[in-house]
Design a protein around this motif. Structure first.
Motif, PDB file in Angstrom:
ATOM      1  N   PHE A 126       0.867  -1.179   0.000  1.00 10.02           N
ATOM      2  CA  PHE A 126       0.000   0.000   0.000  1.00 10.02           C
ATOM      3  C   PHE A 126       0.899   1.223   0.000  1.00 10.02           C
ATOM      4  CE2 PHE A 126       0.735  -1.609   4.251  1.00 10.02           C
ATOM      5  CZ  PHE A 126       1.076  -0.500   5.005  1.00 10.02           C
ATOM      6  N   GLY A 127       0.298   2.403  -0.321  1.00 17.28           N
ATOM      7  CA  GLY A 127       1.198   3.529  -0.455  1.00 17.28           C
ATOM      8  C   GLY A 127       0.574   4.902  -0.381  1.00 17.28           C
ATOM      9  N   TRP A 128       1.470   5.874  -0.307  1.00 21.58           N
ATOM     10  CA  TRP A 128       1.120   7.285  -0.172  1.00 21.58           C
ATOM     11  C   TRP A 128       1.631   8.090  -1.359  1.00 21.58           C
ATOM     12  CZ3 TRP A 128       1.065   4.549   4.279  1.00 21.58           C
ATOM     13  CH2 TRP A 128       0.237   4.976   5.312  1.00 21.58           C
ATOM     14  N   HIS A 129       0.898   9.123  -1.693  1.00 22.81           N
ATOM     15  CA  HIS A 129       1.437  10.219  -2.482  1.00 22.81           C
ATOM     16  C   HIS A 129       2.243  11.110  -1.535  1.00 22.81           C
ATOM     17  CE1 HIS A 129      -1.598  10.280  -6.077  1.00 22.81           C
ATOM     18  NE2 HIS A 129      -0.664   9.350  -6.200  1.00 22.81           N
ATOM     19  N   VAL A 130       3.370  11.585  -2.001  1.00 26.98           N
ATOM     20  CA  VAL A 130       4.142  12.572  -1.251  1.00 26.98           C
ATOM     21  C   VAL A 130       4.392  13.766  -2.164  1.00 26.98           C
ATOM     22  CG1 VAL A 130       5.230  10.910   0.302  1.00 26.98           C
ATOM     23  CG2 VAL A 130       6.347  11.467  -1.875  1.00 26.98           C
ATOM     24  N   THR A 131       4.646  14.902  -1.550  1.00 27.26           N
ATOM     25  CA  THR A 131       4.782  16.132  -2.338  1.00 27.26           C
ATOM     26  C   THR A 131       6.141  16.241  -3.020  1.00 27.26           C
ATOM     27  OG1 THR A 131       5.465  17.333  -0.356  1.00 27.26           O
ATOM     28  CG2 THR A 131       3.117  17.386  -0.923  1.00 27.26           C
ATOM     29  N   ASP A 132       7.154  15.562  -2.480  1.00 28.83           N
ATOM     30  CA  ASP A 132       8.487  15.607  -3.086  1.00 28.83           C
ATOM     31  C   ASP A 132       9.193  14.305  -2.726  1.00 28.83           C
ATOM     32  OD1 ASP A 132      11.264  16.039  -3.625  1.00 28.83           O
ATOM     33  OD2 ASP A 132      10.921  18.207  -3.593  1.00 28.83           O
ATOM     34  N   VAL A 133       9.318  13.407  -3.699  1.00 31.64           N
ATOM     35  CA  VAL A 133       9.880  12.090  -3.406  1.00 31.64           C
ATOM     36  C   VAL A 133      11.339  12.190  -2.972  1.00 31.64           C
ATOM     37  CG1 VAL A 133      10.645  11.535  -5.759  1.00 31.64           C
ATOM     38  CG2 VAL A 133       9.914   9.696  -4.229  1.00 31.64           C
ATOM     39  N   ARG A 134      12.089  13.173  -3.483  1.00 31.04           N
ATOM     40  CA  ARG A 134      13.497  13.318  -3.127  1.00 31.04           C
ATOM     41  C   ARG A 134      13.653  13.811  -1.677  1.00 31.04           C
ATOM     42  NH1 ARG A 134      16.431  10.737  -7.204  1.00 31.04           N
ATOM     43  NH2 ARG A 134      14.998  10.757  -8.994  1.00 31.04           N
ATOM     44  N   LYS A 135      12.794  14.752  -1.296  1.00 26.12           N
ATOM     45  CA  LYS A 135      12.836  15.212   0.100  1.00 26.12           C
ATOM     46  C   LYS A 135      12.396  14.101   1.041  1.00 26.12           C
ATOM     47  CE  LYS A 135      12.229  20.184  -0.644  1.00 26.12           C
ATOM     48  NZ  LYS A 135      11.374  21.395  -0.395  1.00 26.12           N
ATOM     49  N   ALA A 136      11.402  13.317   0.607  1.00 20.60           N
ATOM     50  CA  ALA A 136      10.964  12.189   1.427  1.00 20.60           C
ATOM     51  C   ALA A 136      12.105  11.190   1.597  1.00 20.60           C
ATOM     52  CB  ALA A 136       9.751  11.528   0.790  1.00 20.60           C
ATOM     53  N   LEU A 137      12.809  10.894   0.524  1.00 20.89           N
ATOM     54  CA  LEU A 137      13.947   9.978   0.600  1.00 20.89           C
ATOM     55  C   LEU A 137      14.996  10.490   1.576  1.00 20.89           C
ATOM     56  CD1 LEU A 137      15.562   7.527  -0.418  1.00 20.89           C
ATOM     57  CD2 LEU A 137      16.361   8.953  -2.331  1.00 20.89           C
ATOM     58  N   ASP A 138      15.324  11.782   1.497  1.00 18.66           N
ATOM     59  CA  ASP A 138      16.292  12.369   2.425  1.00 18.66           C
ATOM     60  C   ASP A 138      15.809  12.267   3.864  1.00 18.66           C
ATOM     61  OD1 ASP A 138      17.973  13.009   0.341  1.00 18.66           O
ATOM     62  OD2 ASP A 138      17.310  15.092   0.186  1.00 18.66           O
ATOM     63  N   LEU A 139      14.503  12.515   4.070  1.00 19.42           N
ATOM     64  CA  LEU A 139      13.932  12.414   5.414  1.00 19.42           C
ATOM     65  C   LEU A 139      14.084  11.001   5.954  1.00 19.42           C
ATOM     66  CD1 LEU A 139      12.180  13.496   7.792  1.00 19.42           C
ATOM     67  CD2 LEU A 139      10.169  12.813   6.447  1.00 19.42           C
ATOM     68  N   TYR A 140      13.786  10.006   5.139  1.00 13.81           N
ATOM     69  CA  TYR A 140      13.860   8.621   5.599  1.00 13.81           C
ATOM     70  C   TYR A 140      15.302   8.205   5.886  1.00 13.81           C
ATOM     71  CZ  TYR A 140       9.102   8.691   3.775  1.00 13.81           C
ATOM     72  OH  TYR A 140       7.799   9.023   3.520  1.00 13.81           O
ATOM     73  N   LYS A 141      16.240   8.751   5.138  1.00 12.61           N
ATOM     74  CA  LYS A 141      17.646   8.473   5.434  1.00 12.61           C
ATOM     75  C   LYS A 141      18.030   9.069   6.787  1.00 12.61           C
ATOM     76  CE  LYS A 141      19.394   8.137   0.668  1.00 12.61           C
ATOM     77  NZ  LYS A 141      20.225   8.797  -0.391  1.00 12.61           N
ATOM     78  N   GLN A 142      17.561  10.291   7.051  1.00 14.56           N
ATOM     79  CA  GLN A 142      17.837  10.926   8.343  1.00 14.56           C
ATOM     80  C   GLN A 142      17.205  10.153   9.490  1.00 14.56           C
ATOM     81  OE1 GLN A 142      16.451  14.991   7.991  1.00 14.56           O
ATOM     82  NE2 GLN A 142      17.690  15.360   6.143  1.00 14.56           N
ATOM     83  N   GLN A 143      16.029   9.580   9.224  1.00 12.29           N
ATOM     84  CA  GLN A 143      15.321   8.810  10.252  1.00 12.29           C
ATOM     85  C   GLN A 143      15.847   7.386  10.377  1.00 12.29           C
ATOM     86  OE1 GLN A 143      11.214   9.002   9.049  1.00 12.29           O
ATOM     87  NE2 GLN A 143      10.923  11.101   9.776  1.00 12.29           N
TER      88      GLN A 143
END
Length: 342
Positions: free
Chosen positions: A105-122
């Motif tokens: 299942f999944g989500w739309h996100v507003t910026d996939v690159r920023k989301a990727l960076d966020l997940y790396k930080q987390q």
């Protein structure tokens, strides 16, 4: 004046015929009314989890538009588009094998690159996408060669052709995956106008036949690709393409044709690829993704319709807190709850 005597048996026959015509007309009207029931909305995805509180905290952290809550006493994750993910606490990790109709299942996100960076930080667990190029991987689909013809990937031959033509990855928006609680696969896709829960992706034993099933029994409006002839019961069964495509979560690639691009309940889409294995899909109950729930306004009318159509019921009328519901079985043994929301 001469009176004509009509035999009683003729009178009886005429009355019986009139009654039969009236009954047929009445049944036709009932069937028409049942067929006219509005398409359900999407209510919730129900997950089994060893620790619902921790799972909800994960999703709120990963998708800031969501919030923790409850629904009729059950732990819940709320998405701003009025969609819920509910959690049932289990004592042992929920099954993810053998494969069922539910994939992720999944989500739309507003910026996939920023989301990727966020997940790396987390320090989230990112799932690599194999590119089909000597074992190479990427985290966002647009960092490898783009698909063609509406297919979200290329075969090995297609990759070779793209390389020979000097085609480069386009970058920017794309799809990507996280590993979530209880071994969930979560897709995030951007760049979209708002963040929201937007889809359930499934495997169907026969995707076109499944599309017909959902149209017939759940009154879904077909969302076919342009130029694609509508499938019928006579031609909905098709062979799976032998060629696997990339990018894919599996190093050997995945089968992407045939596929149904979108069946929508409200603003939540169901996407279907063909079953990736050789065995039919296992039942979803008790697995990580236990069932999906659709909201309807008149449960009794839906029960009458589905009974007439010989749909399999997994649970007859039951309650979800104060709400009435039934659970039916979809074409690849996926559990679908219909919950009455007035």
């Amino acid at each position: 004046m001469h009176r004509v005597r009509v035999p009683n048996r003729l009178i009886f026959a005429l009355v019986s015929t009139a009654a039969a015509v009236s009954t047929i007309a009445g049944n036709s009207e009932v069937r028409a009314q049942q067929g006219a029931l509005p398409t359900p909305g999407f209510h919730h995805l129900h997950l089994n989890s060893v620790n619902p509180a921790a799972a909800i905290a994960f999703y709120v952290k990963a998708f800031p538009s969501t919030s923790a809550g409850t629904f009729e006493g059950q732990p819940a994750l709320r998405s701003p588009n009025n969609v819920l993910v509910l959690f049932n606490k289990v004592e042992t990790p929920p099954a993810t094998q053998p494969p069922t109709a539910f994939w992720h299942f999944g989500w739309h996100v507003t910026d996939v690159r920023k989301a990727l960076d966020l997940y790396k930080q987390q320090a989230q667990t990112l799932l690599p996408l194999y590119t089909g190029d000597a074992g190479g991987t990427v985290f966002v689909s647009s960092d490898t060669w783009p698909g063609t013809g509406g297919v979200l990937g290329l075969t090995l031959q297609g990759i070779a052709d793209a390389k020979a033509k000097g085609i480069k990855p386009v970058g920017g928006a794309g799809f990507a995956y996280l590993r979530g609680p209880d071994d969930a696969i979560i897709e995030y896709q951007g760049n979209m106008p708002v963040e929201r829960f937007n889809h359930v992706h499934m495997f169907q034993d026969q995707p076109f036949c499944a599309q017909l099933w959902y149209e017939t029994h759940l009154n879904v409006t077909r969302d076919a690709r342009p130029g694609q002839a509508p499938r019928t019961e006579a031609n909905c069964r098709v062979e799976r393409s032998p060629d696997k495509t990339f990018p894919a979560l599996e190093s050997a690639g995945m089968h992407r044709t045939p596929a149904v691009t979108s069946t929508r309940f409200g603003d939540v889409s169901f996407f279907w690829y063909m079953n990736q294995g050789t065995a039919p899909a296992a039942p979803t109950r008790g697995h990580l993704m236990d069932h999906v729930a659709l909201s309807i306004a008149d449960l009794d009318a839906w029960i009458a319709k589905l009974d007439t159509e010989k749909v399999t019921f997994l649970e007859r009328p039951h309650t979800v807190g104060t709400f009435r519901a039934v659970t039916i079985e979809g074409p690849s043994r996926e559990a679908i709850e219909l919950i009455e929301v007035k």
